[in-house]
Design an enzyme around this catalytic site. Structure first.
Site, PDB file in Angstrom:
ATOM      1  N   ASP A   1       0.866  -1.171   0.000  1.00 19.40           N
ATOM      2  CA  ASP A   1       0.000   0.000   0.000  1.00 19.40           C
ATOM      3  C   ASP A   1       0.910   1.230   0.000  1.00 19.40           C
ATOM      4  OD1 ASP A   1      -2.478   1.524   0.508  1.00 19.40           O
ATOM      5  OD2 ASP A   1      -3.206  -0.380   1.300  1.00 19.40           O
TER       6      ASP A   1
ATOM      7  N   ASP B   1      -3.313   4.595  -2.302  1.00 17.34           N
ATOM      8  CA  ASP B   1      -4.431   4.931  -1.429  1.00 17.34           C
ATOM      9  C   ASP B   1      -4.969   6.334  -1.693  1.00 17.34           C
ATOM     10  OD1 ASP B   1      -5.861   4.333   1.232  1.00 17.34           O
ATOM     11  OD2 ASP B   1      -4.931   6.285   1.612  1.00 17.34           O
TER      12      ASP B   1
ATOM     13  N   GLU C   1      -6.691   3.318  -6.000  1.00 14.19           N
ATOM     14  CA  GLU C   1      -7.940   3.287  -5.239  1.00 14.19           C
ATOM     15  C   GLU C   1      -8.852   4.358  -5.816  1.00 14.19           C
ATOM     16  OE1 GLU C   1     -10.001   3.530  -0.860  1.00 14.19           O
ATOM     17  OE2 GLU C   1      -8.303   4.797  -1.314  1.00 14.19           O
TER      18      GLU C   1
ATOM     19  N   ASP D   1     -12.742  -1.577   3.666  1.00 11.91           N
ATOM     20  CA  ASP D   1     -13.536  -0.362   3.871  1.00 11.91           C
ATOM     21  C   ASP D   1     -15.039  -0.583   3.729  1.00 11.91           C
ATOM     22  OD1 ASP D   1     -11.313   1.338   4.302  1.00 11.91           O
ATOM     23  OD2 ASP D   1     -11.036   1.630   2.140  1.00 11.91           O
TER      24      ASP D   1
HETATM   25  C1  GLC Z   1      -8.445   4.749   1.867  1.00 10.76           C
HETATM   26  C2  GLC Z   1      -8.255   3.495   2.676  1.00 10.76           C
HETATM   27  C3  GLC Z   1      -8.960   3.668   3.985  1.00 10.76           C
HETATM   28  C4  GLC Z   1      -8.344   4.837   4.710  1.00 10.76           C
HETATM   29  C5  GLC Z   1      -8.370   6.101   3.850  1.00 10.76           C
HETATM   30  C6  GLC Z   1      -7.487   7.173   4.396  1.00 10.76           C
HETATM   31  O1  GLC Z   1      -9.750   4.961   1.517  1.00 10.76           O
HETATM   32  O2  GLC Z   1      -8.686   2.376   1.968  1.00 10.76           O
HETATM   33  O3  GLC Z   1      -8.913   2.506   4.767  1.00 10.76           O
HETATM   34  O4  GLC Z   1      -9.025   5.073   5.895  1.00 10.76           O
HETATM   35  O5  GLC Z   1      -7.914   5.843   2.543  1.00 10.76           O
HETATM   36  O6  GLC Z   1      -6.142   6.841   4.185  1.00 10.76           O
END
Ligand code: GLC
Length: 536
Positions: free
Chosen positions: A100, A202, A266, A329
């Site tokens: 990640d 992310d 993402e 999530d």
């Molecule tokens: C992304 C991640 C999530 C996290 C957010 C802030 O959406 O998947 O788990 O809380 O970013 O980094």
């Protein structure tokens, strides 16, 4: 690992939430050595690549998505030596490892932010997004945090506001500053040089903000953001055109490595055309801009078909589609789609045209675990009570066996989140022994996918007509045709195969033991789905 520039196109990705996969040191939290111990399991399951949620040093306000050092490992998870061991052991088994990468923000404890915060003249001041108050003392604009409340935090000591699109402890980096770009690109190099096979980036859609910091407009009535409790459409905070330039730079950097690392985004976008733009004009941005439509759809044949048609039609020439049905999530698929449908959802994920990403535990039918207020820890859920947003239920420890703590933690430890109440029955050890288990269903499915090029990379066509409530499609390659038929409903359905040549061999069913020949009519029981090798 052997060099193969397109390895990711045929891979099945498997997401590990490291806190919850395997605890090797009895502190109740999973770790890298724990993952290492379970690599044989993953190899036996038949996946190709792991994506591991963040393991960097972190105050854990957002469970690792608040990174305080990009070039180390949090002691909770191990150390760099444990990371190197994991990469080596995964590669020995032919498994790739994707990390990640959290570019939008850091922890407020990161040395960059600590320095930035010292004064308005700090050399790192402009690494984050600082603004003066308006004359009445209020924040510079109306932007709100995705986790709730204003996105600006007043820093009394230095007399300015800083921006945080998530928690106050997660200040946003300023990607318009070339020094930030360089520092964060060096982070990519640091891990690539250690042998990682790619990154899942992310919250990347938020990295660049509208240059003039315009107010966001109110959410539209049917906006998906409204369901998350937002009152404003993230028009000026998400999906800005300048992002593409940044992504092409990342991709060029990754492409410079002979191992051909993969770049996964993402990308929470629900308009297929907007999502498709993240492949880049020359397929030079994400190889895998995550397609999250499957986390929002109801379990209904017509809705799934419509979404698939729109998605496939929007893809640029040469792009490889992809599918995500669950992650850390959102609710687990076996809860969202109903337990009766969990194997069908797995069959869909692993036989559609596109790269699948599984979520740990789906292969044994793990469901959301109800977590009471006293045990809830997810900062998002805690800030949005009543919105069904809490992420703890989908993050509970992996269920390995029937011993106390499910083989996740030794019996003397206390796992950081409660275990499912049914872990004594629903676990890896029990399902290994049971030929009719979900685990053995997934293993067979993953093996069939490897054995049949049609499933990995073949053509795709819907089958019509089929009874209402059924979705059917054919995958074909090298003269082989495989039919997938999914019954979304609770009543039996019969699919006429005569137009497809009339007969075939049942390779896999969600319900029955595969029993050889199928004649010209295929009857699916309630919630049953099947994979059939059609006669040539
Ligand atoms: C992304 C991640 C999530 C996290 C957010 C802030 O959406 O998947 O788990 O809380 O970013 O980094």
């Amino acid at each position: 690992m052997p060099e193969n520039r397109d390895w990711w196109k045929r891979a099945v990705f498997y997401q590990i939430y490291p806190r919850s996969f395997m605890d090797s040191n009895a502190d109740g939290v999973g770790d890298l050595d724990g993952i290492n111990r379970r690599l044989d399991y993953l190899a036996e399951l038949g996946i190709d690549a792991l994506w591991i949620s963040p393991v960097y040093p972190s105050p854990m306000k957002d469970f690792g998505y608040d990174v305080s050092d990009h070039e180390d490992i949090d002691p909770l998870f191990g150390d760099l030596a444990a990371f190197d061991r994991l990469i080596a052991a995964a590669h020995e088994r032919g498994l790739r490892v994707v990390m990640d990468y959290v570019p939008n923000h850091t922890s407020d404890q990161h040395r960059w932010f600590r320095e930035s915060r010292l004064s308005t003249t700090s050399p790192k001041r402009d690494w984050y997004i600082w603004k003066d108050a308006r004359p009445d003392g209020s924040p510079p604009n109306n932007w709100e945090s995705i986790f709730g409340g204003p996105a600006w935090h007043w820093d009394e000591a230095s007399g300015q506001y800083y921006l945080h699109l998530f928690l106050q402890e997660q200040p946003d980096l300023n990607w318009r500053n070339p020094e930030v770009v360089e520092a964060m690109e060096n982070v990519l190099r640091f891990w690539l040089d250690r042998g990682v096979d790619g990154f899942r980036m992310d919250a990347v859609m938020l990295c660049i903000k509208q240059a003039d910091f315009r107010d966001n407009p109110p959410v539209a009535g049917d906006s998906p953001w409204k369901k998350l409790g937002l009152t404003l459409e993230p028009l000026h905070t998400l999906n800005q055109p300048e992002l593409h330039h940044m992504l092409r730079r990342f991709r060029a950097l990754l492409d410079g490595y002979p191992s051909r690392p993969v770049m996964i985004g993402e990308t929470w976008l629900f308009d297929p055309a907007e999502l498709a733009a993240y492949y880049g004009p020359d397929l030079d941005e994400f190889q895998i801009p995550f397609n999250f439509m499957g986390t929002r759809l109801p379990w209904e044949a017509a809705a799934v078909r419509d979404a698939l048609e729109a998605y496939y039609a929007a893809l640029p020439e040469g792009a490889t589609p992809n599918f995500v049905l669950g992650n850390h999530d959102v609710h687990r698929l076996a809860t969202r789609f109903g337990y009766d449908n969990h194997r069908s959802a797995g069959l869909l994920l692993l036989t559609l045209w596109g790269i699948p990403t599984m979520y740990y535990g789906d292969e044994i039918g793990m469901q959301d675990v109800p977590i009471g207020p006293a045990e809830s820890v997810d900062p998002w859920g805690l800030r949005r009570p009543g919105l069904d947003i809490g992420r703890d239920p989908a993050r509970t420890p992996m269920q390995w066996d029937a011993t106390l703590n499910a083989g996740f933690s030794p019996p003397k430890a206390k796992p950081w989140l409660p275990l499912a109440s049914n872990y004594r029955e629903r676990n890896v050890a029990a399902q290994r022994e049971d030929t009719a288990s979900t685990l053995n269903f997934y293993k067979a499915l993953l093996r069939l996918r490897r054995e049949h090029p049609a499933l990995q990379r073949g053509g795709f066509a819907f089958v019509d007509p089929v009874p209402g409530g059924v979705l059917a499609y054919v995958r074909s390659a090298e003269g082989q045709r495989l039919l997938v038929a999914i019954n979304f409903e609770a009543s039996a359905k019969t699919v006429d195969l005569s137009a497809l040549g009339g007969a075939g061999e049942l390779l896999l069913s969600t319900h029955a033991t595969p029993a050889g020949a199928v004649a010209s009519a295929l009857t699916l029981g309630p919630h049953e789905s099947a994979l059939i090798l059609l006669s040539a």
